[in-house]
Design a protein around this motif. Structure first.
Motif, PDB file in Angstrom:
ATOM      1  N   VAL A 213      12.082  43.631   0.356  1.00  0.00           N
ATOM      2  CA  VAL A 213      11.367  44.878   0.142  1.00  0.00           C
ATOM      3  C   VAL A 213      12.125  46.090   0.679  1.00  0.00           C
ATOM      4  N   LYS A 214      12.855  45.934   1.791  1.00  0.00           N
ATOM      5  CA  LYS A 214      13.585  47.057   2.375  1.00  0.00           C
ATOM      6  C   LYS A 214      14.669  47.590   1.448  1.00  0.00           C
ATOM      7  N   MET A 215      15.118  46.738   0.563  1.00  0.00           N
ATOM      8  CA  MET A 215      16.168  47.130  -0.369  1.00  0.00           C
ATOM      9  C   MET A 215      15.733  48.312  -1.242  1.00  0.00           C
ATOM     10  N   PHE A 216      14.437  48.426  -1.491  1.00  0.00           N
ATOM     11  CA  PHE A 216      13.929  49.441  -2.411  1.00  0.00           C
ATOM     12  C   PHE A 216      13.244  50.604  -1.702  1.00  0.00           C
ATOM     13  N   GLU A 217      13.593  50.809  -0.446  1.00  0.00           N
ATOM     14  CA  GLU A 217      13.003  51.923   0.286  1.00  0.00           C
ATOM     15  C   GLU A 217      13.591  53.253  -0.169  1.00  0.00           C
ATOM     16  N   LEU A 218      12.762  54.273  -0.158  1.00  0.00           N
ATOM     17  CA  LEU A 218      13.186  55.613  -0.530  1.00  0.00           C
ATOM     18  C   LEU A 218      13.884  56.290   0.643  1.00  0.00           C
ATOM     19  N   LYS A 219      14.665  57.308   0.335  1.00  0.00           N
ATOM     20  CA  LYS A 219      15.408  58.016   1.379  1.00  0.00           C
ATOM     21  C   LYS A 219      15.030  59.487   1.364  1.00  0.00           C
ATOM     22  N   ASN A 220      14.287  59.896   2.394  1.00  0.00           N
ATOM     23  CA  ASN A 220      13.886  61.290   2.574  1.00  0.00           C
ATOM     24  C   ASN A 220      13.335  61.937   1.302  1.00  0.00           C
ATOM     25  N   PRO A 221      12.337  61.329   0.690  1.00  0.00           N
ATOM     26  CA  PRO A 221      11.818  61.912  -0.558  1.00  0.00           C
ATOM     27  C   PRO A 221      10.932  63.127  -0.296  1.00  0.00           C
ATOM     28  N   LEU A 222      10.817  63.979  -1.308  1.00  0.00           N
ATOM     29  CA  LEU A 222       9.833  65.045  -1.317  1.00  0.00           C
ATOM     30  C   LEU A 222       8.857  64.742  -2.447  1.00  0.00           C
ATOM     31  N   TYR A 223       7.580  64.795  -2.142  1.00  0.00           N
ATOM     32  CA  TYR A 223       6.559  64.438  -3.108  1.00  0.00           C
ATOM     33  C   TYR A 223       5.847  65.691  -3.622  1.00  0.00           C
ATOM     34  N   MET A 224       5.573  65.713  -4.928  1.00  0.00           N
ATOM     35  CA  MET A 224       4.831  66.844  -5.491  1.00  0.00           C
ATOM     36  C   MET A 224       3.720  66.329  -6.401  1.00  0.00           C
ATOM     37  N   GLY A 225       2.587  67.009  -6.337  1.00  0.00           N
ATOM     38  CA  GLY A 225       1.485  66.638  -7.207  1.00  0.00           C
ATOM     39  C   GLY A 225       0.370  67.655  -7.147  1.00  0.00           C
ATOM     40  N   LEU A 226      -0.592  67.458  -8.025  1.00  0.00           N
ATOM     41  CA  LEU A 226      -1.768  68.310  -8.098  1.00  0.00           C
ATOM     42  C   LEU A 226      -2.843  67.742  -7.183  1.00  0.00           C
ATOM     43  N   GLN A 227      -3.513  68.602  -6.450  1.00  0.00           N
ATOM     44  CA  GLN A 227      -4.616  68.167  -5.584  1.00  0.00           C
ATOM     45  C   GLN A 227      -5.606  69.308  -5.452  1.00  0.00           C
ATOM     46  N   GLN A 310       0.104  49.331   3.507  1.00  0.00           N
ATOM     47  CA  GLN A 310       0.742  50.452   4.184  1.00  0.00           C
ATOM     48  C   GLN A 310       2.222  50.228   4.483  1.00  0.00           C
ATOM     49  N   LYS A 311       2.647  48.970   4.631  1.00  0.00           N
ATOM     50  CA  LYS A 311       4.053  48.730   4.974  1.00  0.00           C
ATOM     51  C   LYS A 311       4.999  49.075   3.824  1.00  0.00           C
ATOM     52  N   TRP A 312       4.442  49.308   2.632  1.00  0.00           N
ATOM     53  CA  TRP A 312       5.286  49.673   1.487  1.00  0.00           C
ATOM     54  C   TRP A 312       5.167  51.153   1.145  1.00  0.00           C
ATOM     55  N   ASP A 313       4.694  51.966   2.091  1.00  0.00           N
ATOM     56  CA  ASP A 313       4.447  53.390   1.833  1.00  0.00           C
ATOM     57  C   ASP A 313       5.643  54.120   1.247  1.00  0.00           C
ATOM     58  N   GLU A 314       6.842  53.822   1.735  1.00  0.00           N
ATOM     59  CA  GLU A 314       8.048  54.548   1.323  1.00  0.00           C
ATOM     60  C   GLU A 314       8.933  53.667   0.444  1.00  0.00           C
ATOM     61  N   PRO A 392       6.845  64.431 -16.360  1.00  0.00           N
ATOM     62  CA  PRO A 392       7.097  63.663 -15.135  1.00  0.00           C
ATOM     63  C   PRO A 392       8.455  62.981 -15.081  1.00  0.00           C
ATOM     64  N   THR A 393       8.896  62.394 -16.179  1.00  0.00           N
ATOM     65  CA  THR A 393      10.177  61.686 -16.160  1.00  0.00           C
ATOM     66  C   THR A 393      11.325  62.641 -15.851  1.00  0.00           C
ATOM     67  N   GLU A 394      11.274  63.858 -16.388  1.00  0.00           N
ATOM     68  CA  GLU A 394      12.305  64.841 -16.065  1.00  0.00           C
ATOM     69  C   GLU A 394      12.200  65.286 -14.605  1.00  0.00           C
ATOM     70  N   LEU A 395      10.986  65.496 -14.139  1.00  0.00           N
ATOM     71  CA  LEU A 395      10.813  65.895 -12.742  1.00  0.00           C
ATOM     72  C   LEU A 395      11.344  64.833 -11.790  1.00  0.00           C
ATOM     73  N   ASN A 396      11.279  63.571 -12.207  1.00  0.00           N
ATOM     74  CA  ASN A 396      11.747  62.466 -11.361  1.00  0.00           C
ATOM     75  C   ASN A 396      13.229  62.155 -11.505  1.00  0.00           C
ATOM     76  N   THR A 397      13.902  62.787 -12.457  1.00  0.00           N
ATOM     77  CA  THR A 397      15.273  62.385 -12.787  1.00  0.00           C
ATOM     78  C   THR A 397      16.227  62.458 -11.602  1.00  0.00           C
ATOM     79  N   PHE A 398      16.169  63.534 -10.836  1.00  0.00           N
ATOM     80  CA  PHE A 398      17.040  63.685  -9.667  1.00  0.00           C
ATOM     81  C   PHE A 398      16.866  62.479  -8.741  1.00  0.00           C
ATOM     82  N   SER A 399      15.612  62.132  -8.463  1.00  0.00           N
ATOM     83  CA  SER A 399      15.327  61.025  -7.546  1.00  0.00           C
ATOM     84  C   SER A 399      15.683  59.676  -8.149  1.00  0.00           C
ATOM     85  N   ILE A 400      15.450  59.516  -9.450  1.00  0.00           N
ATOM     86  CA  ILE A 400      15.828  58.257 -10.107  1.00  0.00           C
ATOM     87  C   ILE A 400      17.322  58.019  -9.967  1.00  0.00           C
TER      88      ILE A 400
END
Length: 449
Positions: A213-227, A310-314, A392-400
């Motif tokens: 599971v650690k193999m797929f951890e994110l690195k310093n992400p910034l999250y955006m969404g509507l709330q 919760q252990k898979w949050d990131e 969404p796919t374009e917004l995620n492209t940098f992170s992908i």
């Protein structure tokens, strides 16, 4: 002598539309030098919409994608309601939320069972993959039931399961009857047990791949969404950007979108990469982002279930879990909306105004795959001079691309197996549930390097 070897996964299967992954290997250094994800479709919807009457555009944008058609038509109608200074009735807003709820349930269930599940089972155990797919037919029966529930909601409220017709500028063109409300209540209630079944099933699978599971951890992400005031919302509210520690970096109205977000065309793709103005960091939108930028889903039971994950949050594995969580949230929220007596009130049909109050407008909704933003520049003739659809796919492209390159390079260094790298790359991209039809709205073609 060519020192670079290129491997192409084309087309990438189990995603919506036609995309590809290119893996470049430096033979001298014996390393993966670059990994690209790009589209193969060029549909030009943004260009097609220029010059069209605003009364025509919502119906046209719903044709962008069969999966996200409701989200597009709602976003478009909301934009033109801003331009004309029209406030839809509360009953209309409730009905539109139901249509989005139906679309979310359908999309998430299709992705989990038919697109993501083979990858998850393969990570857990090759033998388990065969056992589940061949011998557990009840999984697919239950999945089909949930997909049908989502489609029924969209069809009954929206007038059609795909590309709904009752959502119009100014509101809705039809009212729900008591008979339809009772039918929808029974349908949504029947889906709750199925959603919980799949959450238990997902937990069993992911616990078996805990060592990787650690193999797929994110690195310093910034999250955006509507709330909406810190609560989960797919229809309205303010955009929020938060970091991995859930610290709020910005909260803003969608009209200020371009003050916070930079869009840059990636040289190796027809996709647009989006990043924040601050330090050019990439964004993540979608279920994982919605999870990080909201304080609560508004459903107590869901927060209890989330404690087990919760252990898979990131981690990108969490995206698949959160799609199931959102299905459960949508089922409960749909029932709350149907219990609201306001929804049966008359929803007047809007006659197009000739008076324009704003000529530059943004609007936002949460599509299943993440934040969807529509921008229009409208002239006095009520036609569009400029259109930009931020999907969404374009917004995620940098992170992908960041995740693809970091993890695939690390995987090749560790195992020296291009086959493993290919499977890893496919899993990463599929985790984002990319929608190629939506992300290929521009006429500009990819120029590969």
């Amino acid at each position: 002598m060519n020192k670079t070897k290129k491997m192409t996964i084309k087309p990438l299967t189990r995603i919506e539309g036609h995309g590809q992954i290119e893996i470049f290997v430096n033979k001298d250094k014996d390393e993966v030098s670059r990994v690209n994800f790009s589209t193969l479709d060029y549909r030009g919807i943004e260009k097609i919409l220029i010059g069209k009457k605003i009364s025509e555009i919502p119906r046209l944008v719903s044709k962008i994608c069969g999966f996200c058609s409701a989200a597009h038509i709602v976003a478009s109608c909301k934009a033109f309601e801003k331009a004309l200074d029209i406030e839809p009735t509360y009953a209309s807003a409730l009905s539109r939320q139901l249509v989005l709820i139906g679309e979310t349930i359908t999309n998430h269930m299709i992705h989990f069972v038919y697109m993501a599940l083979p990858d998850l089972l393969s990570l857990a155990s090759a033998s388990q993959e065969n056992d589940v797919i061949l011998n557990r037919s009840e999984l697919f029966v239950k999945a089909a039931k949930l997909i049908s529930i989502g489609k029924n909601v969209t069809e009954i409220v929206g007038g059609r399961a795909v590309q709904p017709v009752s959502i119009i500028i100014g509101g809705m063109s039809k009212n729900l009857t008591e008979k339809e409300i009772n039918l929808l209540k029974r349908s949504l209630k029947s889906g709750i047990a199925i959603a919980k079944f799949f959450l238990n099933f997902a937990q069993e699978i992911i616990e078996k791949i805990d060592d990787t599971v650690k193999m797929f951890e994110l690195k310093n992400p910034l999250y955006m969404g509507l709330q909406r005031d810190g609560t989960y919302s797919i229809y309205d509210g303010r955009l929020k950007i938060a970091n991995e520690d859930r610290e709020t970096l910005a909260t803003f109205d969608v009209n200020d979108y371009d003050k916070f977000i930079i869009d840059n065309r990636i040289k190796t793709s027809s996709l647009t990469s989006s990043s924040t103005q601050e330090r050019g960091r990439g964004l993540l939108v979608g279920p994982l982002a919605r999870y990080h930028i909201t304080n609560e889903y508004g459903v107590y039971e869901v927060h209890e279930i989330l404690k087990d994950f919760q252990k898979w949050d990131e981690n990108i594995l969490m995206m698949n879990v959160l799609r199931l969580i959102e299905i459960l949230v949508c089922l409960y929220k749909g029932l709350l909306i149907l219990d609201n007596t306001e929804i049966t009130k008359e929803q007047p049909v809007f006659v197009t105004s000739t008076k324009l109050k704003y000529d530059n407008i943004f609007s936002a909704v949460e599509a299943p795959r993440g934040t969807l933003i529509h921008y229009y520049k409208v002239n006095e003739n009520m036609t569009a001079n400029d259109v930009k659809i931020h999907v969404p796919t374009e917004l995620n492209t940098f992170s992908i691309h960041e995740i693809l390159n970091r993890i695939c390079q690390k995987e090749f260094t560790k195992n020296k197996s291009l086959e493993t790298v290919q499977e890893t790359a496919k899993f990463i991209v599929r985790s984002f549930d990319p929608c190629i039809s939506c992300s290929s709205v521009s006429l500009q073609k990819a120029h590969h390097v």
